[in-house]
Design a protein around this motif. Structure first.
Motif, short mmCIF file in Angstrom:
data_model
loop_
_atom_site.label_atom_id
_atom_site.label_comp_id
_atom_site.label_asym_id
_atom_site.label_seq_id
_atom_site.Cartn_x
_atom_site.Cartn_y
_atom_site.Cartn_z
N ALA A 250 20.76 32.85 21.65
CA ALA A 250 21.23 32.36 20.35
C ALA A 250 21.61 33.54 19.48
CB ALA A 250 20.14 31.53 19.67
N HIS A 251 22.65 33.35 18.66
CA HIS A 251 23.11 34.37 17.72
C HIS A 251 23.22 33.77 16.33
CE1 HIS A 251 24.33 36.29 21.52
NE2 HIS A 251 24.24 37.43 20.85
N TYR A 252 22.74 34.50 15.35
CA TYR A 252 22.85 34.09 13.95
C TYR A 252 24.26 34.43 13.48
CZ TYR A 252 21.35 33.69 9.03
OH TYR A 252 21.21 33.32 7.72
N THR A 253 25.04 33.41 13.21
CA THR A 253 26.46 33.63 12.92
C THR A 253 26.69 34.42 11.64
OG1 THR A 253 26.63 31.50 11.78
CG2 THR A 253 27.12 31.53 14.14
N VAL A 254 25.72 34.42 10.73
CA VAL A 254 25.88 35.15 9.46
C VAL A 254 25.96 36.65 9.70
CG1 VAL A 254 24.83 35.64 7.21
CG2 VAL A 254 24.70 33.33 8.17
N THR A 255 25.09 37.15 10.61
CA THR A 255 25.04 38.58 10.88
C THR A 255 25.57 38.96 12.26
OG1 THR A 255 22.80 38.45 11.78
CG2 THR A 255 23.01 38.79 9.40
N GLY A 256 25.69 37.97 13.15
CA GLY A 256 26.09 38.26 14.51
C GLY A 256 24.97 38.78 15.38
N MET A 257 23.74 38.87 14.84
CA MET A 257 22.61 39.39 15.58
C MET A 257 22.00 38.31 16.49
SD MET A 257 22.46 42.53 14.73
CE MET A 257 20.85 42.98 15.38
N GLN A 258 21.48 38.76 17.65
CA GLN A 258 20.80 37.84 18.54
C GLN A 258 19.44 37.48 17.97
OE1 GLN A 258 20.96 38.83 22.71
NE2 GLN A 258 19.06 37.73 23.17
N VAL A 259 19.06 36.20 18.05
CA VAL A 259 17.75 35.75 17.59
C VAL A 259 16.99 35.19 18.78
CG1 VAL A 259 18.51 35.29 15.23
CG2 VAL A 259 18.65 33.47 16.95
N LYS A 260 15.69 35.08 18.64
CA LYS A 260 14.85 34.63 19.75
C LYS A 260 15.12 33.17 20.08
CE LYS A 260 10.03 34.46 21.29
NZ LYS A 260 8.62 34.73 20.92
N ALA A 261 15.32 32.91 21.35
CA ALA A 261 15.50 31.54 21.83
C ALA A 261 14.78 31.43 23.17
CB ALA A 261 16.98 31.21 22.00
N THR A 262 13.91 30.44 23.30
CA THR A 262 13.16 30.25 24.54
C THR A 262 13.35 28.84 25.07
OG1 THR A 262 11.16 29.59 23.33
CG2 THR A 262 11.39 31.92 23.87
N LEU A 263 13.30 28.72 26.38
CA LEU A 263 13.42 27.43 27.04
C LEU A 263 12.16 27.22 27.86
CD1 LEU A 263 14.85 24.90 27.93
CD2 LEU A 263 16.31 26.26 29.42
N ASP A 264 11.34 26.28 27.42
CA ASP A 264 10.03 26.05 28.02
C ASP A 264 10.05 24.77 28.85
OD1 ASP A 264 7.40 25.86 28.69
OD2 ASP A 264 6.66 25.51 26.66
N PHE A 265 9.90 24.91 30.16
CA PHE A 265 9.88 23.75 31.06
C PHE A 265 8.47 23.25 31.34
CE2 PHE A 265 13.93 25.78 32.18
CZ PHE A 265 14.78 24.71 32.05
N LEU A 266 7.47 23.90 30.77
CA LEU A 266 6.09 23.56 31.09
C LEU A 266 5.36 22.93 29.91
CD1 LEU A 266 5.19 26.76 33.12
CD2 LEU A 266 5.87 24.54 34.00
N THR A 267 6.10 22.43 28.94
CA THR A 267 5.47 21.75 27.80
C THR A 267 4.74 20.52 28.29
OG1 THR A 267 7.60 20.67 27.42
CG2 THR A 267 7.06 22.54 26.02
N GLU B 212 11.89 22.09 26.59
CA GLU B 212 12.06 22.19 25.15
C GLU B 212 12.62 23.57 24.80
OE1 GLU B 212 9.05 20.41 22.21
OE2 GLU B 212 8.60 22.56 22.16
N ILE B 213 13.71 23.56 24.03
CA ILE B 213 14.31 24.80 23.57
C ILE B 213 13.81 25.07 22.15
CG2 ILE B 213 16.48 26.00 23.09
CD1 ILE B 213 17.83 23.85 24.92
N GLU B 214 13.37 26.29 21.89
CA GLU B 214 12.96 26.69 20.55
C GLU B 214 13.81 27.87 20.12
OE1 GLU B 214 9.02 27.63 17.84
OE2 GLU B 214 8.81 27.27 19.99
N VAL B 215 14.43 27.74 18.94
CA VAL B 215 15.35 28.76 18.45
C VAL B 215 14.90 29.21 17.06
CG1 VAL B 215 17.76 29.29 17.88
CG2 VAL B 215 17.25 27.66 19.71
N ASP B 216 14.81 30.53 16.86
CA ASP B 216 14.51 31.07 15.53
C ASP B 216 15.70 30.86 14.60
OD1 ASP B 216 12.07 31.84 16.34
OD2 ASP B 216 12.45 34.00 16.32
N MET B 217 15.42 30.52 13.35
CA MET B 217 16.47 30.29 12.34
C MET B 217 16.21 31.22 11.15
SD MET B 217 18.02 27.81 13.97
CE MET B 217 19.17 27.14 12.80
N PRO B 218 16.70 32.44 11.17
CA PRO B 218 16.40 33.40 10.12
C PRO B 218 17.04 33.03 8.78
CG PRO B 218 18.10 34.26 11.56
CD PRO B 218 17.62 32.98 12.18
#
Length: 732
Positions: A710-727, A677-683
């Motif tokens: 992951a990058h927030y295209t509005v600001t170009g800043m990197q946001v937290k993105a995790t890939l969890d294989f142990l869900t 499961e991939i989880e991505v922050d959406m600021p």
């Protein structure tokens, strides 16, 4: 299924299917746009996807975009296109089933790679740890209000050979204070059952979470390196290091993720994390925070060995496999045979770019431990105490209610099977070449295994002698308390492992039609002369016309650790790989009447666009070549204006032409599995509507682990993105 969205209001509008199932229903909006918003099956996300299948993909297959990493650098800055940077201070741990080692280099030493001595004499020691209760209740970073029940505090009493020796000599009355673990890594090979809550028993049958046991060992190795650096006056701090942990090439994503999370717990990526007690089994293990994830890399064991082999000199070979000319190769196999697994990868040397991996990894569990297991079966038969599906091996011997006595008896068995026989096995492996199939009467060489006194006392000398006699094999005899076995009998114990090694080797050679020039044998068991002889025989019998050289590095058991250091220094030295599976996520792209099966029609979104369900968006396909400078991208937007994150399910299949993850009746297709499961922050600091809050997700399949950014295209800043294989809800 992942989170889903559609339309301006974030809802999915549906309508009843026409009874006549006519696919010629007029569409509310024209579908002639070059790009359409395809509904991600995840609660949150839309991906911008081509309307038609990507070039080269089968009709109907949805393919994600693939771009060069340099393009990310141009969009988001220097860091965006670089996934594994290093300061030049690198430590690599070869965490094997039976043995482990640690190699390192510093920015000052540059290419000088040092293998750390893990005791007074050895750079490679058994993966065995003895933990002792320290009698206090203190713990760093321990929250007294935490409802999770934790064990007493433990300290590492000893490690490696010292742990084996001390564990064998413990008094039964003292064993309750200790936890001993050895040879447990193979548990992670069975990927389907691997999760954070997986537990293993200590020698005293105390169950502990596997990820925490690994963390204790990694933390110990980190401290050993830290102490060495302080004593050597190098001026380099342990916090300055980037880390590499090696894993078998045949491992899947879950085992790799367990090693990463253990490293987080051990504090490899941070200076403040430590582990000194266990969360009791039955209380769920929490997901670990992503602490400085770029400070840790995983490396495939045979690939690390390949890097080592391509840079070693002729002086680094033992006499029994000397070759003329350069030992570097253009097309070659690396066969890494350790205690647990056989790992084989095929490579091509690209003069300009580096090392190309030209086949999917192949392997099995026919490492050196397989021989020990065969000896254990023989011994069980001799003492008439055989294990089967209904009872464990040596069940009579282990049938006691006294925990201290049980732990002592397990320690004695471990001493017999994994130390005494191991020494005899090494003797055979180095001396048996050409002597394993001599006619009766000429088979004069043998090995000797002294049976422990307590073992003999329990079963009795008479019963053991009767068991030996019942075998009706004059190649084995008991003299007092010592078993003597002729080489030809020991060769039979080796045979299942040899068969497994040769089967994998022949499979790869057949796939490549023998078109390689060198085989490198590495790993503890890979350096065995007897294994070398058997692979040489296979080569001469089937591929004589190809003149394949077989080379064993003198430091064959340390090749993986040293090569892993080089891998971190030059992560793109492996310039391309062959994908072992198809990976993707579920989406709801536009439904086209007349082209798509009506049974997959799911409804019309608020934009008036018909959608179909359960479509697999292919990130990469099995057998596809992925270059180290390439990544896969997709643009996402949140489910609603208020959404702060989104989750995306990741699927895997061996079918590169699979279009749907469910069948016409909405039942899961057996060949596809959810693996993570991939989880991505959406600021949303700008309070923008969701359709303008696009996040570009980047996935890198070109290295050992699947990595996501992951990058927030509005600001170009990197946001937290995790890939969890142990869900817990992953089904791989």
């Amino acid at each position: 299924m992942s989170d889903s969205i559609s339309g301006e209001d974030g809802t999915l509008s549906t309508q009843p299917r026409p009874e006549n199932d006519d696919d010629s229903v007029p569409l509310p909006l024209p579908l002639s746009l070059p790009l359409l918003l395809a509904l991600s099956g995840s609660p949150g996300g839309l991906g911008l996807l081509p309307l038609l299948a990507a070039s080269g993909a089968p009709s109907g297959i949805q393919k994600a975009n693939r771009v060069k990493k340099d393009s990310l650098t141009q969009k988001y800055g220097q860091q965006a296109g670089r996934f594994r940077q290093t300061t030049g201070n690198v430590a690599a741990i070869d965490f094997g089933t039976t043995f482990c080692s640690l190699a390192y280099t510093t920015s000052i030493a540059k290419d000088d790679i040092v293998t750390l001595k893990l005791n007074q004499y050895h750079s490679r020691v058994p993966t065995a740890i003895l933990l002792k209760q320290n009698g206090t209740n203190s713990i760093q970073n321990f929250n007294a209000d935490d409802p999770v029940i934790r064990s007493p505090v433990y300290e590492v009493e000893s490690f490696g050979y010292e742990a084996q020796e001390q564990h064998a000599k413990l008094r039964a009355s003292e064993r309750f204070k200790y936890l001993y673990f050895e040879r447990f890594k193979m548990t992670l090979q069975q990927d389907e059952g691997v999760n954070r809550n997986m537990s293993i028993p200590s020698s005293s049958d105390t169950k502990c979470h596997l990820v925490e046991v690994i963390a204790f060992i990694l933390q110990y190795l980190k401290k050993e390196l830290s102490n060495h650096l302080l004593q050597s006056g190098s001026g380099v701090l342990i916090s300055d290091f980037d880390w590499v942990i090696t894993v078998p090439a045949i491992w899947q994503s879950r085992g790799k993720r367990m090693m990463r999370e253990a490293a987080y717990q051990a504090g490899l990526c941070s200076s403040y994390k430590t582990i000194d007690r266990f969360i009791q089994v039955g209380h769920g293990m929490p997901k670990q925070d992503e602490d400085n994830p770029d400070k840790l890399s995983l490396a495939l064991e045979p690939e690390a060995a390949a890097i080592y082999c391509q840079t070693m000199s002729n002086k680094a070979m033992p006499d029994h496999c000397k070759v003329d000319g350069s030992i570097q190769s253009d097309r070659y196999l690396v066969i890494d045979i350790g205690g647990g697994t056989v790992d084989i990868t095929a490579h091509r040397h690209n003069e300009e770019q580096g090392i190309e991996v030209i086949t999917e990894p192949i392997g099995n569990d026919c490492g050196g431990m397989k021989v020990n297991q065969e000896f254990s079966k023989l011994l069980q038969k001799i003492v008439n105490d055989e294990g089967n599906f209904a009872k464990e091996a040596f069940s009579r011997y282990l049938d006691t209610k006294e925990s201290g006595v049980l732990a002592t008896r397990k320690a004695i068995l471990n001493e017999l099977l994994n130390r005494r026989f191991e020494l005899a096995k090494v003797t055979f492996g180095s001396k048996a070449c050409g002597k394993d199939s001599l006619p009766a009467g000429q088979d004069d060489d043998d090995i000797a295994i002294e049976l422990p006194y307590q073992f003999v006392q329990f079963y009795g000398v008479d019963e053991i002698e009767s068991g030996v006699a019942a075998l009706q094999d004059d190649r084995i005899e008991l003299d007092d308390t010592t078993l003597y076995m002729k080489f030809s009998l020991v060769a039979e114990l080796f045979q299942p492992a040899i068969d497994g090694i040769l089967s994998c080797t022949a499979s790869v050679l057949e796939r490549l039609k023998g078109d390689i020039d060198t085989i490198y044998l590495v790993g503890g068991f890979g350096g065995c002369k007897y294994v070398f002889e058997k692979i040489s025989t296979l080569n001469k019998a089937n591929y004589k016309e190809h003149s394949i050289r077989i080379i064993v590095p003198k430091d064959h058991s340390l090749a993986v650790a040293q090569g892993a250091v080089k891998y971190r220094l030059e992560p793109d030295i492996i310039c391309s790989r062959i994908m072992d599976a198809t990976y993707g996520t579920d989406i709801c792209p536009p439904y086209l009447p007349g082209r798509h099966d009506r049974k997959y029609f799911v409804g019309i979104d608020s934009r008036g666009i018909p959608r179909r369900r359960d479509v697999l968006l292919h990130y990469v396909d099995r057998g596809e070549v992925i270059n180290s400078d390439e990544v896969v991208t997709a643009e996402l937007c949140p489910l609603s204006d208020a959404a702060k994150s989104m989750k995306i399910d990741l699927y895997s299949t061996l079918d590169k032409d699979l279009e749907y993850i469910k069948d016409e009746e909405e039942k899961p297709i057996p060949s596809v599995r959810k693996i993570g499961e991939i989880e991505v922050d959406m600021p949303n600091e700008e309070s923008l509507p969701r359709e303008k809050r696009l996040v570009e997700m980047t996935m890198d399949f070109s290295h050992t682990e699947i990595q996501v950014r992951a990058h927030y295209t509005v600001t170009g800043m990197q946001v937290k993105a995790t890939l969890d294989f142990l869900t817990n809800n992953a089904t791989q």
